[in-house]
Structures are given as structure tokens and as C-alpha cells.
Design a protein around this motif. Structure first.
Motif, mmCIF file in Angstrom:
data_model
loop_
_atom_site.group_PDB
_atom_site.id
_atom_site.type_symbol
_atom_site.label_atom_id
_atom_site.label_comp_id
_atom_site.label_asym_id
_atom_site.label_seq_id
_atom_site.Cartn_x
_atom_site.Cartn_y
_atom_site.Cartn_z
ATOM 1 N N VAL A 52 -4.270 -3.987 4.894
ATOM 2 C CA VAL A 52 -3.900 -5.522 4.587
ATOM 3 C C VAL A 52 -2.942 -5.381 3.381
ATOM 4 O O VAL A 52 -1.933 -6.189 3.479
ATOM 5 N N ALA A 53 -3.170 -4.586 2.527
ATOM 6 C CA ALA A 53 -2.343 -4.522 1.236
ATOM 7 C C ALA A 53 -0.890 -4.288 1.719
ATOM 8 O O ALA A 53 0.209 -5.003 1.381
ATOM 9 N N LEU A 54 -0.768 -3.350 2.619
ATOM 10 C CA LEU A 54 0.695 -2.879 3.041
ATOM 11 C C LEU A 54 1.609 -4.006 4.001
ATOM 12 O O LEU A 54 2.473 -3.919 4.053
ATOM 13 N N SER A 55 0.791 -4.695 4.432
ATOM 14 C CA SER A 55 1.178 -5.906 5.281
ATOM 15 C C SER A 55 1.674 -7.110 4.482
ATOM 16 O O SER A 55 2.452 -7.940 4.896
ATOM 17 N N ASN A 56 1.186 -6.929 3.058
ATOM 18 C CA ASN A 56 1.541 -8.134 2.312
ATOM 19 C C ASN A 56 2.449 -7.594 1.111
ATOM 20 O O ASN A 56 2.704 -8.503 0.129
ATOM 21 N N LEU A 57 2.606 -6.186 0.952
ATOM 22 C CA LEU A 57 3.377 -5.874 -0.187
ATOM 23 C C LEU A 57 4.443 -5.263 0.161
ATOM 24 O O LEU A 57 4.336 -4.505 1.212
ATOM 25 N N ASP A 58 5.640 -4.756 -0.382
ATOM 26 C CA ASP A 58 6.824 -4.099 -0.361
ATOM 27 C C ASP A 58 6.322 -2.398 -0.756
ATOM 28 O O ASP A 58 5.003 -2.455 -1.443
ATOM 29 N N THR A 59 6.811 -1.555 -0.195
ATOM 30 C CA THR A 59 6.263 0.058 -0.556
ATOM 31 C C THR A 59 6.349 0.095 -1.888
ATOM 32 O O THR A 59 5.209 0.741 -2.583
ATOM 33 N N ALA A 60 7.262 -0.262 -2.753
ATOM 34 C CA ALA A 60 7.446 0.159 -4.338
ATOM 35 C C ALA A 60 6.226 -0.612 -4.945
ATOM 36 O O ALA A 60 5.305 0.167 -5.567
ATOM 37 N N THR A 61 5.939 -1.633 -4.842
ATOM 38 C CA THR A 61 4.776 -2.602 -5.396
ATOM 39 C C THR A 61 3.533 -1.914 -5.126
ATOM 40 O O THR A 61 2.660 -1.715 -5.753
ATOM 41 N N PHE A 62 3.298 -1.626 -3.988
ATOM 42 C CA PHE A 62 2.156 -0.804 -3.111
ATOM 43 C C PHE A 62 1.829 0.467 -3.829
ATOM 44 O O PHE A 62 0.709 0.822 -4.456
ATOM 45 N N GLN A 63 2.953 1.153 -3.941
ATOM 46 C CA GLN A 63 2.605 2.455 -4.581
ATOM 47 C C GLN A 63 2.287 2.516 -6.049
ATOM 48 O O GLN A 63 1.606 3.011 -6.699
ATOM 49 N N ILE A 64 2.797 1.499 -6.569
ATOM 50 C CA ILE A 64 2.612 1.567 -8.355
ATOM 51 C C ILE A 64 1.271 0.621 -8.490
ATOM 52 O O ILE A 64 0.512 1.292 -9.282
ATOM 53 N N THR A 65 0.962 -0.220 -7.692
ATOM 54 C CA THR A 65 -0.365 -0.826 -7.902
ATOM 55 C C THR A 65 -1.669 -0.005 -7.500
ATOM 56 O O THR A 65 -2.623 0.003 -8.246
ATOM 57 N N TYR A 66 -1.256 0.757 -6.458
ATOM 58 C CA TYR A 66 -2.528 1.586 -5.939
ATOM 59 C C TYR A 66 -2.725 2.819 -7.055
ATOM 60 O O TYR A 66 -3.859 3.566 -6.782
ATOM 61 N N GLN A 67 -2.053 2.994 -8.038
ATOM 62 C CA GLN A 67 -2.345 3.874 -9.031
ATOM 63 C C GLN A 67 -3.497 3.630 -9.881
ATOM 64 O O GLN A 67 -3.968 4.336 -10.769
#
Length: 228
Positions: free
Chosen positions: A76-91
Motif C-alpha cells: 500500500v505504501a509503495l502504491s502511494n509514495l515515490d521510491t525515495a520517500t519510501f526508503q527514507i520513511t521505512y528507516q
């Protein structure tokens, strides 16, 4: 993460993908146990620790449930966020893992480590304040994406620490691969139930592996062995 973003044009079931990931983990553990312990001893060990000692296997049902939920939330997160934002936030999973380690494992974290966690959290918050991308899909929702990834980080931290706690307090005669197989077996059961509940109409209309093209198979392999 980029593979999932690129696969959004395909109408495949994300829930079935999660199930396939868990099945692949289970099969991998099974093969490694047979190779490392020998065919006969490996089967005997699997039968004893996974089937005969079924109550022990059921104990990993809780982290298994959390991992399946986490994988669904990440889609769900990857369907709504760009890859860079996803990688940063998932930290944020580093922060949640540390917090649960303190609460459940009674680990002591130094002031320097706490400072690093505060800086990490501040960096994640700042990453959400960027201007929206002009190329962003109109169907994307940053709020939904961030909420999903925060919940995924929470379940990831809790599941990881809870499983570590079980490894330390559980049967010491079981190898790490046996315990991983117990986890994968429970995860498969949870994932199957999830598919039966949420994807019955999709499967009835289009089939179980509808639009499972090469990129989807790559997602299954990469997430099963490497994670997001």
C-alpha cells in the motif's frame, strides 16, 4: 521497492504475491535443512520440531501474522509514495525495533544511540515536507502511504523483537533454520487465510496468478530473500 512501483500497471493480486513470498521462504528453509542435516535426519528434525512439537510452532503465529500484515502495508505504501520517500520513511523500523528491544528485551541503549534515533526520526519528518512531485500519480495519497509505512515499521519492529525473544527463550536444540521454517509455515497459513478472505472474487474472475509477469516473479524472489 522500485520493482513494485514499476509493476503497478499490472492487475495482479498483492495478497497472492505475499503468499508466494512465504511459500518460497518455507521451501528454501526445507531444502537448506535437508542439505545441511542430511535427507533422513533433516526430515526427522522437521517432523519433530515443526509437526510433533506443534505447540511450539504455533507460538510463532503472532510474529508470522505481523510479518504478513507488514508486507501488505508495504505494498500500500509503495502504491502511494515515490521510491525515495519510501526508503527514507521505512528507516523508522530502526526506531521501532530499538523501542521494542528496550521494552521486551530490556536492552540498554546509550545516550549516543538515542541521539542517533532522534536525528533519524527528525530526518524522516523533514522528508515528508518536500513539495509534491509534478509527475505524481493523481491516484496516490501521501497520507495513506505514510500511515501505511509507519504501521509497517511498527509491525516490523514488534515482530522482529518478539521473534528474537522467542529464539532466546525457546528450544535450544532447534536450529535457526528450523525456527525460520516454523515462522514461514505459520506465515503461509496466515497468508492463505488472507487470500481466501480478501481475494476470492479476484481469483474467481481472473485466476490465482493473473498477470504474474516476469517483474512480479522478480518481486517475489527479491522480497522473499532480501526484503524491501
Amino acid at each position: 521497492a522500485s520493482l513494485v512501483r514499476r509493476s503497478r500497471v499490472l492487475d495482479y493480486s498483492k495478497t497472492v504475491v505475499v503468499l508466494c513470498q512465504e511459500v518460497l521462504k518455507l521451501v528454501t528453509c526445507f531444502i537448506i535443512i535437508l542439505v545441511s542435516d542430511g535427507f533422513t535426519d533433516g526430515l526427522r528434525s522437521i517432523k519433530h520440531h515443526v509437526i510433533v512439537e506443534w505447540k511450539t510452532t504455533l507460538k510463532v503465529g503472532f510474529p508470522a501474522l505481523l510479518y504478513v500484515i507488514q508486507n501488505q502495508l508495504l505494498f500500500v505504501a509503495l502504491s502511494n509514495l515515490d521510491t525515495a520517500t519510501f526508503q527514507i520513511t521505512y528507516q523508522l523500523k530502526i526506531l521501532t525495533t530499538s523501542l521494542f528491544s528496550v521494552l521486551l528485551l530490556k536492552k540498554v541503549i546509550s545516550k549516543t544511540q538515542w541521539s542517533a534515533l532522534v536525528v533519524l526520526t527528525a530526518g524522516v519528518i523533514l522528508a515528508q515536507w518536500k513539495a509534491p512531485s509534478p509527475d505524481a500519480d493523481s491516484s496516490e495519497s501521501s497520507v495513506t502511504g505514510v500511515l501505511s509505512i509507519c504501521l509497517a515499521s511498527l509491525t516490523s519492529g514488534l515482530a522482529g523483537v518478539f521473534f528474537e525473544m522467542m529464539l532466546k527463550k525457546g528450544d535450544s536444540s532447534a536450529s535457526l533454520w528450523i525456527k525460520n521454517m516454523q515462522l514461514a509455515a505459520c506465515s503461509c497459513v496466515v497468508a492463505i487465510v488472507n487470500v481466501m478472505i480478501t481475494e476470492r472474487e479476484h481469483i474467481a474472475a481472473k485466476g490465482l496468478f493473473h498477470e504474474f509477469e516476469g517483474i512480479v516473479l522478480c518481486i517475489i524472489v527479491s522480497q522473499a530473500y532480501g526484503g524491501y
